[in-house]
Scaffold this motif. Structure first.
Motif, PDB file in Angstrom:
ATOM      1  N   GLY A 101      -4.635   6.482   2.999  1.00  0.00           N
ATOM      2  CA  GLY A 101      -4.945   5.605   2.053  1.00  0.00           C
ATOM      3  C   GLY A 101      -6.609   5.172   1.986  1.00  0.00           C
ATOM      4  O   GLY A 101      -7.258   4.927   1.205  1.00  0.00           O
ATOM      5  N   LYS A 118       0.095  -1.470   3.050  1.00  0.00           N
ATOM      6  CA  LYS A 118       0.765  -2.151   1.517  1.00  0.00           C
ATOM      7  C   LYS A 118      -0.687  -2.444   0.736  1.00  0.00           C
ATOM      8  O   LYS A 118      -0.724  -2.023  -0.484  1.00  0.00           O
ATOM      9  N   ARG A 119      -1.538  -2.919   1.466  1.00  0.00           N
ATOM     10  CA  ARG A 119      -2.999  -3.166   0.731  1.00  0.00           C
ATOM     11  C   ARG A 119      -3.601  -1.959   0.084  1.00  0.00           C
ATOM     12  O   ARG A 119      -4.066  -2.088  -0.968  1.00  0.00           O
ATOM     13  N   ASP A 131      -1.736   0.486  -1.041  1.00  0.00           N
ATOM     14  CA  ASP A 131      -0.807   0.882  -1.840  1.00  0.00           C
ATOM     15  C   ASP A 131      -0.098   2.300  -1.316  1.00  0.00           C
ATOM     16  O   ASP A 131       0.143   3.057  -2.008  1.00  0.00           O
ATOM     17  N   GLY A 133       5.765   0.334  -0.100  1.00  0.00           N
ATOM     18  CA  GLY A 133       6.283  -0.579  -1.094  1.00  0.00           C
ATOM     19  C   GLY A 133       6.914  -1.688  -0.089  1.00  0.00           C
ATOM     20  O   GLY A 133       6.948  -1.706   0.780  1.00  0.00           O
ATOM     21  N   ARG A 191       4.058   9.616  -0.513  1.00  0.00           N
ATOM     22  CA  ARG A 191       2.608   9.159  -0.613  1.00  0.00           C
ATOM     23  C   ARG A 191       1.770   9.558  -0.159  1.00  0.00           C
ATOM     24  O   ARG A 191       0.359   9.961  -0.555  1.00  0.00           O
ATOM     25  N   LEU A 207       0.005   8.978  -8.832  1.00  0.00           N
ATOM     26  CA  LEU A 207       0.591   7.969  -8.011  1.00  0.00           C
ATOM     27  C   LEU A 207       1.551   8.216  -6.935  1.00  0.00           C
ATOM     28  O   LEU A 207       1.666   7.415  -6.135  1.00  0.00           O
TER      29      LEU A 207
END
Length: 256
Positions: free
Chosen positions: A74, A114-115, A117, A120, A200, A213
């Motif tokens: 991320g 989570k921040r 993304d 979930g 992810r 995404l």
């Protein structure tokens, strides 16, 4: 005169086949997790045969490095936090998160993932809940020999939504649920967490937006989960069912 077969036999066989596919699907997810984490075969995929507290500890021990990877990935994305590029800027932050942050909490790794993304809401809820169950095992030696279902029932007294969080939104009737089947459901939840992380970390191809995404259509995901093993795995499903005959869980919908 030939004796007639019981009318319930086809239904029973169908339930056994569905349960075998369900277990096979879980096994494949756990085996994929072993490969990604580069750990020996059987470390995760044989969770059912482990004592309950070892099963829970192993799940947490696999979740934490997975979340570390999600945070690093991320941070490396173009936007980073607040749209500030990129992995060069945030490499020290990622290292700090891995080394210093706790898994849960408002300033923990799960919240950071989570921040970014990278997880979930249901992924976060599952990880935080299994971490709470782990704490019940880890902080009281008397709990080491207790069944998973007993600790879950005990913890649910203080959190009415606990089972829903632990089992990815499924409403499970915990009272009188056999411990063996509770372990199957926990392994299923864990395999879903690993699947979500994998999507992810390595977004699927076959559609620009989905690849961008890191998502797959919900109906495809839910269909895969509902069907269990793929058609080509029918024989394998039977073998898995034989291997896990010791699981004492019910296989009728009403028991859930």
């Amino acid at each position: 005169m030939e004796s007639e077969k019981p009318a319930t036999e086809p239904e029973s066989q169908s339930e056994d086949a569905l349960f075998g596919k369900f277990v096979t699907d879980i096994q494949e997810g756990l085996e994929a997790g072993e490969k990604r984490l580069d750990i020996p075969p059987g470390t995760l995929s044989d969770l059912y045969s482990e004592p309950d507290y070892i099963m829970v500890i192993k799940i947490i021990a696999a979740i934490e490095p997975t979340v570390n990877d999600l945070i690093a990935a991320g941070m490396a994305k173009g936007g980073g936090l607040g749209g500030v590029p990129n992995k060069i800027t945030f490499a020290p932050v990622a290292d700090f998160a891995v080394d210093r942050l706790l898994l849960s909490g408002r300033a923990g790794k799960l919240e950071l993932a989570k921040r970014l993304d990278m997880l979930g809401d249901r992924d976060i809820a599952f990880a935080e809940t299994i971490a709470a169950i782990r704490n019940r095992y880890a902080h009281n030696i008397k709990n080491a020999s207790r069944n998973l279902i007993d600790l879950v029932l005990e913890a649910e007294k203080n959190n009415a939504q606990l089972s829903k969080k632990l089992f990815y939104g499924m409403r499970i009737k915990l009272q009188n649920l056999p411990n063996g089947f509770a372990k199957v459901l926990l392994a299923w939840s864990f395999s879903r967490f690993l699947e979500s992380a994998e999507r992810r970390l390595h977004p699927p191809t076959g559609g620009f937006l989905n690849g961008l995404l890191g998502l797959i259509p919900a109906e495809q995901r839910d269909g895969d989960l509902a069907s269990g093993a793929r058609d080509g795995d029918r024989a394998k499903a039977g073998d898995r069912r034989q291997k896990h005959r010791h699981l004492d869980g019910p296989r009728d919908p009403d028991s859930q």
